[in-house]
Design a protein around this motif. Structure first.
Motif, PDB file in Angstrom:
ATOM      1  N   LEU A  97      -7.793  -7.344  -2.761  1.00  0.00           N
ATOM      2  CA  LEU A  97      -7.298  -6.145  -2.100  1.00  0.00           C
ATOM      3  C   LEU A  97      -6.971  -5.145  -3.196  1.00  0.00           C
ATOM      4  O   LEU A  97      -6.110  -5.398  -4.042  1.00  0.00           O
ATOM      5  N   LEU A  98      -7.665  -4.025  -3.188  1.00  0.00           N
ATOM      6  CA  LEU A  98      -7.589  -3.067  -4.287  1.00  0.00           C
ATOM      7  C   LEU A  98      -7.116  -1.721  -3.771  1.00  0.00           C
ATOM      8  O   LEU A  98      -7.517  -1.281  -2.692  1.00  0.00           O
ATOM      9  N   GLY A  99      -6.270  -1.063  -4.559  1.00  0.00           N
ATOM     10  CA  GLY A  99      -5.816   0.268  -4.177  1.00  0.00           C
ATOM     11  C   GLY A  99      -4.568   0.655  -4.935  1.00  0.00           C
ATOM     12  O   GLY A  99      -3.931  -0.185  -5.581  1.00  0.00           O
TER      13      GLY A  99
ATOM     14  N   LYS B 189      -1.738  -2.713   0.403  1.00  0.00           N
ATOM     15  CA  LYS B 189      -2.236  -4.017  -0.050  1.00  0.00           C
ATOM     16  C   LYS B 189      -1.256  -5.142   0.281  1.00  0.00           C
ATOM     17  O   LYS B 189      -1.640  -6.148   0.887  1.00  0.00           O
ATOM     18  N   SER B 190      -0.018  -4.989  -0.146  1.00  0.00           N
ATOM     19  CA  SER B 190       0.962  -6.060   0.074  1.00  0.00           C
ATOM     20  C   SER B 190       1.252  -6.250   1.556  1.00  0.00           C
ATOM     21  O   SER B 190       1.434  -7.385   2.017  1.00  0.00           O
TER      22      SER B 190
ATOM     23  N   LEU C  32      -1.658  -8.214   2.957  1.00  0.00           N
ATOM     24  CA  LEU C  32      -1.604  -9.590   2.474  1.00  0.00           C
ATOM     25  C   LEU C  32      -0.523 -10.385   3.199  1.00  0.00           C
ATOM     26  O   LEU C  32      -0.760 -11.515   3.646  1.00  0.00           O
TER      27      LEU C  32
ATOM     28  N   ASP D 181      -0.004 -12.262  -4.342  1.00  0.00           N
ATOM     29  CA  ASP D 181       0.451 -10.870  -4.329  1.00  0.00           C
ATOM     30  C   ASP D 181       0.732 -10.406  -5.762  1.00  0.00           C
ATOM     31  O   ASP D 181       1.735 -10.783  -6.350  1.00  0.00           O
ATOM     32  N   GLU D 182      -0.183  -9.625  -6.324  1.00  0.00           N
ATOM     33  CA  GLU D 182      -0.060  -9.105  -7.691  1.00  0.00           C
ATOM     34  C   GLU D 182       0.283 -10.227  -8.685  1.00  0.00           C
ATOM     35  O   GLU D 182       1.258 -10.136  -9.440  1.00  0.00           O
TER      36      GLU D 182
ATOM     37  N   SER E 262      -4.102  -9.487  -4.137  1.00  0.00           N
ATOM     38  CA  SER E 262      -3.903  -8.049  -4.286  1.00  0.00           C
ATOM     39  C   SER E 262      -3.777  -7.727  -5.775  1.00  0.00           C
ATOM     40  O   SER E 262      -3.089  -8.432  -6.517  1.00  0.00           O
TER      41      SER E 262
ATOM     42  N   HIS F  90      -3.976  -4.353  -8.917  1.00  0.00           N
ATOM     43  CA  HIS F  90      -4.096  -2.952  -9.319  1.00  0.00           C
ATOM     44  C   HIS F  90      -5.270  -2.756 -10.276  1.00  0.00           C
ATOM     45  O   HIS F  90      -5.822  -1.661 -10.367  1.00  0.00           O
TER      46      HIS F  90
ATOM     47  N   LEU G 134      -8.187  -0.154  -0.128  1.00  0.00           N
ATOM     48  CA  LEU G 134      -7.275   0.474   0.827  1.00  0.00           C
ATOM     49  C   LEU G 134      -6.757   1.801   0.302  1.00  0.00           C
ATOM     50  O   LEU G 134      -6.557   1.972  -0.913  1.00  0.00           O
TER      51      LEU G 134
END
Length: 262
Positions: free
Chosen positions: A47-49, A55-56, A59, A182-183, A214, A216, A231
């Motif tokens: 998940l990129l954005g 994103k979070s 997720l 998540d990140e 997700s 960055h 996103l």
């Protein structure tokens, strides 16, 4: 915007689907606009954005940590996830890896890994302690992430990258059917980040389970993803393989030519 992935789908039903899921927070913020998307076995999805893109939220909707305002989350094995019992069953099969490692520092790596087994037992069963089989499983999981020799080492003495790999081993010991991250590399140096993402990709392919991450970092998304979901403003503006990430697509995601993505 709708996306047709029929040319890349397998004959098997998706393991999880979002059907017109929308998330509006109590302050009125629309974090996720009505979204329909599915996820399949053995696929690493990024998940990129930019920050605030959703994103979070997306997720965390996948395991109902964030509840949809409208729409439905559908599991291949359980059905609609709308009741306490079905959500609990889904979460037992869905492992979550966070940016902050969520480990108990004073405990050893193996003990932290074993904690993921608690959800498989009743309260009274947890008082007995972990079985020999579960201890072997924890060691196997640490071996898979390259940390067998750190099994008895306190987690607060491990590096950030090692702690994140303990977190992945803990997720593996849950014996999940899906992993959400998540990140997971946001606070790591490049070498540690690549090692963590390589581990996640190996798990995805070897265990044939979906891994949804997700991120960055555009470079990592291109290097490790099978599929990228871009996103912007709480909606999906791109869904496809990394090879289709054109400058036009990056402009849709980031509102520029993508130079803001790191």
């Amino acid at each position: 915007m709708a996306f047709d992935r029929s040319d890349t789908k397998t004959d098997a039903a998706p393991i999880l689907c979002l059907d017109q899921v929308e998330v509006i927070y109590p302050n009125g913020t629309v974090a996720l606009q009505p979204t329909t998307v599915d996820f399949e076995d053995g696929e690493l999805t990024v998940l990129l954005g930019p920050s605030g893109a959703g994103k979070s939220t997306l997720l965390r909707t996948l395991n109902l940590l964030v509840r949809p305002t409208s729409g439905a989350v559908l599991s291949r094995e359980i059905g609609t996830l709308d009741a306490t019992q079905s959500i609990r069953a889904h979460r037992r099969d869905t492992a979550m890896i966070f940016q902050q490692h969520q480990l108990i520092g004073r405990m050893g790596a193996m003990h932290n890994v074993l904690l993921s087994r608690l959800g498989r037992h009743s309260f009274w069963r947890t008082l007995v302690g972990f079985s020999e089989e579960e201890r072997r499983l924890a060691l196997e999981c640490l071996t898979r992430v390259g940390l067998f020799e750190k099994a008895l080492t306190r987690c607060d003495s491990l590096s950030g990258g090692q702690q994140q790999r303990v977190g992945i081993a803990r997720a593996l010991a849950q014996e999940p059917k899906m992993i959400l991250a998540d990140e997971p590399v946001a606070s790591l140096d490049p070498a540690s980040s690549e090692r963590v993402l390589n581990v996640l990709r190996s798990i995805c392919k070897e265990d044939r389970i979906p891994v949804i991450v997700s991120l960055h970092q555009l470079d990592y998304a291109k290097a490790f993803a099978d599929r990228i979901i871009g996103l912007a403003g709480g909606q999906i503006v791109f869904d496809g393989p990394p090879t289709q990430l054109s400058e036009t697509v990056l402009t849709q995601i980031y509102g520029s030519t993508g130079q803001d993505a790191t």
